[in-house]
Design a protein around this motif. Structure first.
Motif, short mmCIF file in Angstrom:
data_model
loop_
_atom_site.label_atom_id
_atom_site.label_comp_id
_atom_site.label_asym_id
_atom_site.label_seq_id
_atom_site.Cartn_x
_atom_site.Cartn_y
_atom_site.Cartn_z
N LEU A 164 0.80 -1.22 0.00
CA LEU A 164 0.00 0.00 0.00
C LEU A 164 0.83 1.28 0.00
O LEU A 164 0.29 2.36 -0.02
N ASP A 165 2.14 1.13 0.04
CA ASP A 165 3.05 2.27 0.07
C ASP A 165 2.86 3.10 -1.20
O ASP A 165 3.06 2.63 -2.30
N GLY A 166 2.47 4.36 -1.04
CA GLY A 166 2.20 5.20 -2.20
C GLY A 166 3.31 6.16 -2.57
O GLY A 166 3.15 7.01 -3.43
N HIS A 167 4.45 6.04 -1.91
CA HIS A 167 5.56 6.97 -2.18
C HIS A 167 6.47 6.35 -3.24
O HIS A 167 7.14 5.37 -2.98
N ASP A 168 6.49 6.94 -4.42
CA ASP A 168 7.26 6.32 -5.50
C ASP A 168 8.38 7.19 -6.05
O ASP A 168 8.99 6.85 -7.04
N LEU A 218 8.59 1.64 1.82
CA LEU A 218 8.71 2.61 2.90
C LEU A 218 7.62 2.41 3.95
O LEU A 218 7.56 3.11 4.93
N SER A 219 6.75 1.44 3.72
CA SER A 219 5.54 1.29 4.54
C SER A 219 5.76 0.55 5.85
O SER A 219 4.90 0.53 6.70
N GLY A 220 6.92 -0.12 5.98
CA GLY A 220 7.14 -0.92 7.17
C GLY A 220 6.62 -2.34 7.04
O GLY A 220 6.73 -3.13 7.97
#
Length: 138
Positions: free
Chosen positions: A19-23, A69-71
């Protein structure tokens, strides 16, 4: 290294899993790898581990660079590793992880088959050199 090995283009899948949205980091790596002469496939955002495995197998990549980056690396990375093993693609795929990974998790990831974990601020050339030195020969 033989001339043939130098001629062959290293194929890399840059993957955003979960679900990490940082690209931004994934885009920076993809561009740097492309500039270094690697062939780069970008997964797009919010991919399931099975989608990453499918893309890696179908595209016959040498390297999977997972930006996370989501853990959720302790949950998602093992699923990718297991999927690659199911397709008999684990042994000849270099798995890299980039992003925020606590020190205590790095060793566990390496034990399960991740070749290296690159944290924020890793010089781009270091990552490129690592791929050049460690990409599987075919």
């Amino acid at each position: 290294m033989s001339a043939d090995a130098e001629q062959r283009t290293i194929r890399c899948l840059i993957a955003k899993v979960g679900l990490d949205g940082h690209d931004r980091g994934a885009h920076v790596i993809a561009r740097a790898f492309r500039d270094a002469g690697f062939e780069v496939i970008y997964s797009g955002l919010h991919r399931a581990p099975a989608e990453i495995v499918q893309a890696a197998v179908q595209e016959d990549v040498d390297v999977i660079g997972i930006s996370i980056l989501s853990g959720a690396h302790n949950t998602l990375i093992p699923k990718i590793v297991d999927g690659l093993k199911e397709y008999d693609a684990f042994e000849d795929t270099l798995i890299l992880v980039g992003g925020i990974v606590p020190d205590e998790d790095r060793e566990k990831l390496k034990e399960m088959g991740v070749a290296e974990v690159f944290g924020p601020g890793t010089p781009m050339q270091e990552t490129i050199d690592f791929v050049r030195e460690n990409a599987p020969e075919r």
